[in-house]
Design a protein around this motif. Structure first.
Motif, short mmCIF file in Angstrom:
data_model
loop_
_atom_site.label_atom_id
_atom_site.label_comp_id
_atom_site.label_asym_id
_atom_site.label_seq_id
_atom_site.Cartn_x
_atom_site.Cartn_y
_atom_site.Cartn_z
N TRP A 299 -46.18 -10.23 15.59
CA TRP A 299 -45.51 -11.53 15.44
C TRP A 299 -44.76 -11.64 14.11
CZ3 TRP A 299 -48.98 -16.11 17.70
CH2 TRP A 299 -49.02 -15.98 19.08
N PRO A 300 -45.36 -11.21 13.00
CA PRO A 300 -44.58 -11.29 11.74
C PRO A 300 -43.28 -10.49 11.82
CG PRO A 300 -46.90 -10.89 11.26
CD PRO A 300 -46.74 -10.74 12.74
N LYS A 301 -43.30 -9.35 12.51
CA LYS A 301 -42.08 -8.55 12.63
C LYS A 301 -41.05 -9.28 13.49
CE LYS A 301 -44.24 -5.27 10.48
NZ LYS A 301 -44.20 -5.44 9.02
N LEU A 302 -41.53 -9.92 14.54
CA LEU A 302 -40.61 -10.64 15.42
C LEU A 302 -39.92 -11.78 14.68
CD1 LEU A 302 -42.66 -10.83 18.77
CD2 LEU A 302 -40.86 -9.21 18.13
N LEU A 303 -40.62 -12.35 13.72
CA LEU A 303 -40.03 -13.45 12.96
C LEU A 303 -39.43 -12.96 11.65
CD1 LEU A 303 -42.60 -16.33 13.55
CD2 LEU A 303 -40.20 -16.28 14.27
#
Lengths: 226, 406
Positions: B68-72
């Motif tokens: 999730w951090p990478k997606l954001l």
């Protein structure tokens, strides 16, 4: 503008004689957290809900009641309390409303002080004076925490020609029963008689007054509190 | 292979136990692919987006914490300290937040000890107020807490705080304006999508005057408010985090369309239809619906929905769709993207007013649908890439072309 009660016909497309049941559409408004969802749930489901959450937008609940042998659908439109939802979201649901229930929390003076703003909102949505309004002070089981006295609330209700009910959606035993409150509204609406077909056939738009109401007669009884 | 998989989901979702062994194998492979995408430098965000969208999403919360951090596009090296206590009393939204969080019991796993839940609720309040305090242009809305709680439960407080802040200034930005006008505007895209796919349902809903408020809580909570199974919620969040900020409205349309028979059987009045639609079924075939939502996004990209008057170019494919992604990534404000696109389109439409445009086909030929579906995988991932703002479209496209159908 006359208030209109609606008739619905039975399922579309059937050739049976229409099963008419009247619909009373009631909108429930008031500050966030005063217990609008609990009240409407209590009336429609007959019990206090386990857990209620913030209402986002508008929730709808319905109950069929019987008055003098007539089956009537009472529709309760439970609205979000947060102000930002009111301006652009909720107005759709003011259309064809037959009655308004204002709710405040007797343990929260701010929710009582907001009432003029709620009344103003109704005015802005062009609800006529003939649309019955009632005032409900909720959570009166919390006796030790009461911030709004019955006197104060009664004066306010009188000044706006509304009956006042104090109740608790959680424990209504000692107070006005939630059921009785909504039934009172339903009786009031039933006594108002101008009727309109909910979906008039093309070319048959408009109201069809079926009986002049005894409204004047009843207004006195309505204005006093129970 | 991708196509074949997508097609089979409708008939029998592997998640429902049919072909379990097969699914276990694919799941294992997927975990491997995700690990691989995370291990390269720079991280293969495009691959992660495809994983988040494709069947099963990101599979576990452990993986979500990493992906999730990478997606954001959030850097997790310097997480903020716990906010000072005094934010609470001073914030204008404190009471509303408190009220909503205190009664959001249903968002927590059943069986969680009260003490633990109460601790999480305090953290939830802290995160919300922290983000609001740092971003005075953002305004709290009821339902925001439903989104934040999902991040809190998956990621824990510190990681959730940074991700929620990023999300709030991007995907959720329009919902957090001083008024809900932009939210309403986004809701207005629901009916056009439904109309393109099933005009009968659309007309029925219009006749009932049901409005779109039944979908309001879906949109502004990313369905967190209405779905009771947390696994479904996080699966959808995988999908939405990997996609264009307007994807939730496509998903809302797909749910309505999925229930077309129920809708048409309903009494045609506002109350009945609102009541039916606002009661969301808990057993939705999520994987199928996700795939359909992506399909619709490609067939009817936001720019095309905005262009009600004339659909001059029936060849809406990756390139023009990408414009939407590009704009969205530049501004991260879906609503302003829509408005700008609409203005452009209105002008274009005027110019082409005479060109006949009865072309909006309700049911597309099967073959074409499948082609579209293939394109979807590409464009959704492309859009995702654009959101991540790492490279230009041209640099991404060939790479994806190779990787999309393993």
């Amino acid at each position: 503008m006359e208030s209109s009660l609606e008739l619905t016909t039975s399922l579309p497309g059937t050739s049976l004689p229409p099963l008419r049941s009247r619909i009373f559409k009631i909108i429930v408004i008031g500050d966030s957290g005063v217990g609008k969802t609990c009240l409407t749930y209590r009336f429609c489901a007959g019990k206090f809900p386990d857990k209620t959450e913030a209402t986002i937008g508008v929730d709808f609940r319905e109950k069929v009641i019987e008055i003098d042998g007539e089956k009537i659908k009472v529709q309760l439109w439970d609205t979000a309390g947060q102000e930002r939802f009111r301006k652009s979201m909720v107005q759709h649901y003011y259309r064809n409303v037959h009655a308004v229930v204002f709710v405040y929390d007797v343990t929260n003076a701010a929710s009582f002080r907001s009432l003029p703003a709620w009344i103003e909102e109704c005015r802005q949505h062009s609800l006529g004076q003939e649309v019955p309004r009632i005032l409900v002070g909720n959570k009166c089981d919390l006796r030790d925490a009461v911030q709004v006295s019955t006197d104060t609330a009664q004066k306010f209700a009188d000044s706006h020609s509304m009956p006042l009910f104090e109740t608790s959606a959680k424990n209504p035993n000692d107070n006005d029963h939630v059921e009785a409150i909504f039934m009172t509204v339903a009786h009031k609406l039933k006594s108002q008689k101008p009727l309109v077909l909910s979906q008039p056939p093309p070319g048959m738009e408009g109201t069809m007054p079926m009986r002049k109401s005894e409204e004047e007669e009843e207004r006195n009884a309505w204005a006093c509190s129970c | 292979m991708y196509l074949k998989k997508s097609k089979s989901v409708g008939a029998s979702s592997p998640l429902n136990g049919i072909g379990k062994q097969d699914w276990d194998a694919r799941r294992k492979r997927k975990v491997g692919e995700i690990t691989q995408a995370l291990s390269v430098t720079p991280v293969d965000v495009a691959a992660l987006r495809r994983m988040a969208i494709s069947e099963g999403g990101l599979l576990t919360d452990e993986i979500r914490c990493r992906v999730w951090p990478k997606l954001l596009n959030v850097n997790t090296d310097n997480l903020p300290e716990k906010p000072a206590e005094d934010i609470r009393e001073n914030h204008k939204d404190y009471h509303q937040v408190l009220l909503d969080v205190r009664r959001s019991l249903r968002r927590f796993p059943p069986g969680m000890p009260d003490e633990q839940r109460e601790g999480l609720q305090e953290e939830l309040i802290d995160i919300i107020l922290y983000v609001l305090d740092r971003n005075p242009q953002l305004h709290y809305y009821q339902g925001y807490h439903d989104i934040v709680v999902t991040f809190l439960l998956v990621l824990g407080e510190r990681l959730a705080t940074v991700l929620v802040e990023k999300l709030s200034t991007h995907h959720l930005r329009d919902f957090m304006d001083p008024t809900m006008d932009n939210t309403k505007h986004i809701l207005n895209y629901l009916m056009p999508i439904i109309e393109r796919v099933n005009p009968e349902v659309h007309d029925f809903m219009q006749q009932a005057e049901v409005g779109t408020i039944f979908a309001l809580s879906w949109l502004i909570t990313w369905f967190g408010h209405v779905l009771s199974d947390f696994r479904h919620v996080v699966r959808l969040y995988d999908f939405f985090l990997a996609c264009h900020p307007l994807m939730p409205i496509y998903f809302a349309a797909v749910i309505v369309l999925h229930r077309e028979e129920e809708v048409l059987d309903c009494e045609c009045d506002m109350a009945s239809v609102h009541h039916l639609l606002s009661q969301i079924p808990q057993d939705l075939p999520y994987e199928t619906l996700i795939s359909r939502a992506g399909d619709l996004f490609v067939q009817f990209p936001p720019s095309e929905l905005a262009r009600e008057a004339a659909q001059q170019h029936s060849q809406q494919t990756a390139a023009s769709t990408f414009k939407d992604f590009e704009l969205a990534s530049a501004q991260q404000r879906p609503d302003s993207v829509l408005r700008r696109r609409r203005k452009d389109q209105a002008m274009a439409a005027q110019a082409q007013a005479q060109s006949q445009s009865q072309a909006m086909v309700a049911v597309r030929p099967r073959a074409k649908r499948l082609v579209r579906l293939a394109v979807m995988g590409l464009t959704v991932a492309l859009g995702a890439a654009a959101l991540a703002v790492v490279n230009t479209a041209l640099e991404w496209a060939p790479k994806l072309d190779l990787q999309l159908f393993p």
